[in-house]
Design a protein around this motif. Structure first.
Motif, PDB file in Angstrom:
ATOM      1  N   PHE A 524       0.965  -1.220   0.010  1.00 32.25           N
ATOM      2  CA  PHE A 524      -0.093   0.007   0.115  1.00 32.25           C
ATOM      3  C   PHE A 524       0.965   1.253   0.066  1.00 32.25           C
ATOM      4  N   VAL A 525       1.831   1.357   0.851  1.00 34.90           N
ATOM      5  CA  VAL A 525       2.652   2.416   0.908  1.00 34.90           C
ATOM      6  C   VAL A 525       3.454   2.562  -0.401  1.00 34.90           C
ATOM      7  N   LEU A 526       3.848   1.555  -0.768  1.00 36.50           N
ATOM      8  CA  LEU A 526       4.691   1.509  -2.306  1.00 36.50           C
ATOM      9  C   LEU A 526       3.948   2.058  -3.385  1.00 36.50           C
ATOM     10  N   ALA A 527       2.672   1.628  -3.361  1.00 34.89           N
ATOM     11  CA  ALA A 527       1.873   2.193  -4.598  1.00 34.89           C
ATOM     12  C   ALA A 527       1.493   3.552  -4.259  1.00 34.89           C
ATOM     13  N   LEU A 528       1.102   4.129  -3.137  1.00 39.35           N
ATOM     14  CA  LEU A 528       1.130   5.442  -2.725  1.00 39.35           C
ATOM     15  C   LEU A 528       2.259   6.358  -3.152  1.00 39.35           C
ATOM     16  N   THR A 529       3.487   5.715  -2.948  1.00 45.55           N
ATOM     17  CA  THR A 529       4.493   6.699  -3.046  1.00 45.55           C
ATOM     18  C   THR A 529       5.293   6.500  -4.289  1.00 45.55           C
TER      19      THR A 529
END
Length: 572
Positions: A524-529
Motif C-alpha cells: 500500500f505504501v509503495l503504491a502510494l509513493t
C-alpha cells in the motif's frame, strides 16, 4: 488509466467522464414477481448512470458527385462545410457554420446535411432539449452516412472534448402535456436505407409514444427500415408502444448498439426495448437493458429471422407476458449469441431468462444468469434460465446458472451466487441505473470463463482494424476485459470472468492474495509513493485497490480508511 492523487497533484487523470444521463419516471413500478403496473405518464427528474466508454470509427465521405450536382441549390458556404453546428442557445447568424453561428433547430442541420450529397459528414449538437416538430408525425430522419454527435457545451474544437453527462443533449418527443403520452411523437428518430457511417452518439432519446396505426404503433424512440446505423453512448428511456418494440424497432439492415442503455421502455407486443424483424443483423456491445416490459415475448429484446449478437450486456428486471423475460429469439432462420452477459431477476410467463422458439437457435457463453423466474410452479431454475420450445435449440457453456442441475448440458457450466459489489445500487432498488453488477474479488465467477467463448471484437472497438482474430478487449464499463485475480483459480486456463464485467480488485488487497491484512501495508505504501515500482513488483495487481474511500482516486485520503480495513479484517 488510473486516477492517482497524491497531496494536491494529479497524475494520469482520466479524460472527461463518459457516462450516460438517465431519468426516473415517477409513478412507474415494475415488480418482476408480483405483476406489472407501468405508468409512463409522469414527470422526469434526471440523474446520472454508470460509467461508459467507447472508441468509434469515422465513416468515409460519401456522395461527392451528388454534392457537386446539388451545389446550385446550396449556399457556397454550406457546400464547403463538412461539419454543421447546432446550439439551442446560439444568437449568431444561425447558419450552422460555427458554434457562434450555430443552428438553433436540429432539423435545420439535418435538412442541410441530407441535401449536401454527402459533403456534410458531421453534426455537432450542444446540450439542450430538441424536438422533431409540432406534430406527432414529426421525426428526426437520420441522413445517410452522417455522424450526429451530442454532449457538447458549445465551443469545443475536438469531439473528444465533449461530456454528455455535464452537457446532456436530449431528443424528445414530448410535444404537449408532460403528464400525458397521448400527444407525443410516434417516432423520435427514424432512419430508412441509410448506409455505412451513419452514427448517433451521445444523446438521450426519450418520450416517444407509438399508438397510431400500422408503423406508427412501433418503435417510439427509433424506427428503422433497412438502415445501417450505429447508436453509441445513447440512452433510450420513458417510452411506450401499442405494437412491438417499446424503444427501438427495426426491419432489415444492420443495427449496432454500443454502450447504450434502454431503461423503462414498454411494449404491448414483443420486445419491450428492442424488436428486430426481417433479414439483417443486430449487434449490441456493453449495453444495459433495465426494467423494460413486453406483453408478449422478449421483455427486453425480441428478434425473428435475424442474426443477433449481445456481448458484455446487462439485462436486469425485464418482464415478459410471454416467453423470454430478458431475451427472445424465434423463427427458423433466426440465430443469436449472448456472450459475457449478466442477466438478473428477469421474469416471464415462461422462461424468465433466454428463450429460443420455433426453430431458432441461441448460443450462451461466459454469461451469468441469476434469479430468472416464470409463472410455472414446476419449472426448475435451470430451465427457466435458458429454455427452448417448438424446435428451438440452445447451446450454453461456461455460464453460472442459479440452481444449476446440468439439464442444459454444455461445458463449464456451474451453479452459484454471483455476489455483486452493490447489486441494488445506492438507491436500494434493483433495475435502476446505479446498480453495480461487478463481481467482488472472491466471487465464484472470477476467472471462470473461457477465452474461446469470449466474443470477437467485430465492431473494432479499439480501432486497430482487427475484428475477427481479436477478442473484445473491454468489459461493460470500457475497462480491460482480461484481468487476473491472482488469488482465484483460472478454471478454464483463462483470466476472463463470467458476466458483463471484469472483476474489480478487493479493496485494500494490495498484494493480490485475496485477503486484507498486515501483509498489504508495505505494498500500500509503495503504491502510494512509487506507483511505477509497485506495478513492477506486483504486476498482477491493480493499484486502484488502494482507493479505499471509493472517490475514484488513490490518494493520502485513503490512508485512514485503509487502517480501518486492517482493524476489521476487510473493507466494508
Amino acid at each position: 488509466m488510473h486516477n492517482i492523487r497524491t497531496g494536491s497533484s494529479t497524475l494520469d487523470a482520466q479524460p472527461a467522464a463518459a457516462r450516460l444521463p438517465y431519468c426516473f419516471p415517477r409513478g412507474l413500478t415494475c415488480d418482476v414477481t408480483r405483476g406489472l403496473s407501468c405508468d409512463l405518464r409522469r414527470g422526469l427528474p434526471c440523474g446520472v448512470a454508470g460509467d461508459r466508454g467507447s472508441r468509434l470509427r469515422r465513416g468515409p465521405a460519401r456522395g461527392l458527385l451528388r454534392a457537386a450536382l446539388l451545389a446550385a441549390f446550396l449556399t457556397p458556404a454550406a457546400v464547403a462545410q463538412s461539419r454543421l453546428y447546432v446550439d439551442a442557445s446560439a444568437v449568431g447568424a444561425n447558419n450552422g457554420l460555427s458554434w457562434a453561428g450555430a443552428y438553433t433547430n436540429l432539423q435545420s442541420a439535418i435538412a442541410a446535411a441530407a441535401g449536401s450529397g454527402g459533403q456534410v459528414q458531421e453534426i455537432w449538437v450542444a446540450d439542450g432539449v430538441y424536438k422533431p416538430g409540432a406534430s406527432r408525425a414529426a421525426t428526426f430522419q437520420l441522413p445517410s452516412g452522417v455522424r450526429l454527435l451530442g454532449g457538447f457545451a458549445g465551443g469545443e474544437t475536438l469531439a473528444a472534448q465533449r461530456d454528455w453527462v455535464a452537457h446532456p443533449t436530449i431528443l424528445s418527443g414530448e410535444l404537449g402535456d408532460p403528464l400525458s403520452q397521448g400527444d407525443n411523437c410516434y417516432h423520435v428518430v427514424s432512419a430508412e436505407d441509410t448506409g455505412p457511417g451513419t452514427l448517433v452518439d451521445g444523446f438521450t432519446i426519450t418520450r416517444g409514444f407509438a399508438n397510431g396505426g400500422s408503423t406508427q404503433a412501433v418503435g417510439p424512440l427509433a424506427f428503422l427500415v433497412n438502415a445501417q446505423v450505429r447508436f453509441a453512448n445513447c440512452r433510450f428511456t420513458s417510452s411506450g408502444a401499442e405494437g412491438d418494440g417499446g424503444g427501438l424497432w427495426s426491419s432489415g439492415g444492420a443495427v449496432h448498439l454500443v454502450y447504450c442503455e434502454f431503461y423503462k421502455c414498454n411494449s404491448a407486443g414483443a420486445g419491450g426495448a428492442v424488436r428486430q424483424i426481417g433479414v439483417g443483423t443486430l449487434h449490441a456491445v456493453g449495453c444495459r437493458f433495465l426494467t423494460n416490459s413486453a406483453a408478449s415475448n422478449g421483455g427486453a429484446v425480441a428478434i425473428s429471422s435475424f442474426s443477433a449478437a449481445m456481448h458484455n450486456c446487462e439485462f436486469v428486471r425485464n418482464i415478459s407476458g410471454g416467453s423470454g423475460g430478458a431475451f427472445y429469439v424465434g423463427g427458423t432462420f433466426a440465430t443469436a449469441a449472448l456472450r459475457n452477459c449478466t442477466l438478473w431477476q428477469n421474469h416471464a410467463q415462461s422462461v424468465g431468462g433466454v428463450a429460443s422458439h420455433n426453430g431458432a437457435s441461441v448460443a450462451v457463453g461466459n454469461c451469468l444468469i441469476y434469479e430468472s423466474t416464470d409463472n410455472d410452479p414446476v419449472t426448475n431454475t435451470t430451465t427457466c434460465a435458458v429454455g427452448v420450445a417448438n424446435g428451438g435449440t440452445q447451446g450454453t457453456n461456461y455460464t453460472m446458472l442459479n440452481g444449476w442441475t446440468g439439464a442444459l448440458g454444455g461445458a463449464g457450466n456451474f451453479g452459484g451466487i454471483p455476489t455483486f459489489i452493490n447489486g441494488p445500487g445506492t438507491d436500494g432498488i434493483i433495475g435502476t441505473p446505479d446498480d453495480d453488477l461487478r463481481l467482488v474479488a472472491y466471487s465464484s465467477g472470477i476467472d471462470r470463463g473461457s477465452t474461446a467463448a469470449a466474443p470477437n471484437d467485430e465492431l473494432d472497438l479499439d480501432g486497430n482494424g482487427v475484428t475477427t482474430q481479436q477478442k473484445i478487449p473491454f468489459d461493460a464499463l470500457g475497462k480491460p476485459r482480461f484481468f487476473d485475480i491472482v488469488a482465484q483459480t483460472n478454471f478454464n486456463g483463462s483470466t476472463i470472468d463470467i458476466g458483463a464485467h471484469e472483476s474489480a480488485p478487493l479493496r485494500g488487497d494490495m498484494n493480490c492474495d485475496g485477503l486484507v491484512n498486515n501483509f498489504d501495508i508495505e505494498p500500500f505504501v509503495l503504491a502510494l509513493t512509487h506507483p511505477e515500482a509497485y506495478a513492477a513488483l506486483y504486476p498482477g495487481c491493480d493499484l486502484m485497490a488502494g482507493d479505499i474511500n471509493n472517490d475514484a482516486w488513490f490518494s493520502n485520503f485513503d490512508i485512514d480508511p485503509f487502517v480501518q480495513c486492517l482493524n476489521t479484517f476487510g473493507c466494508p
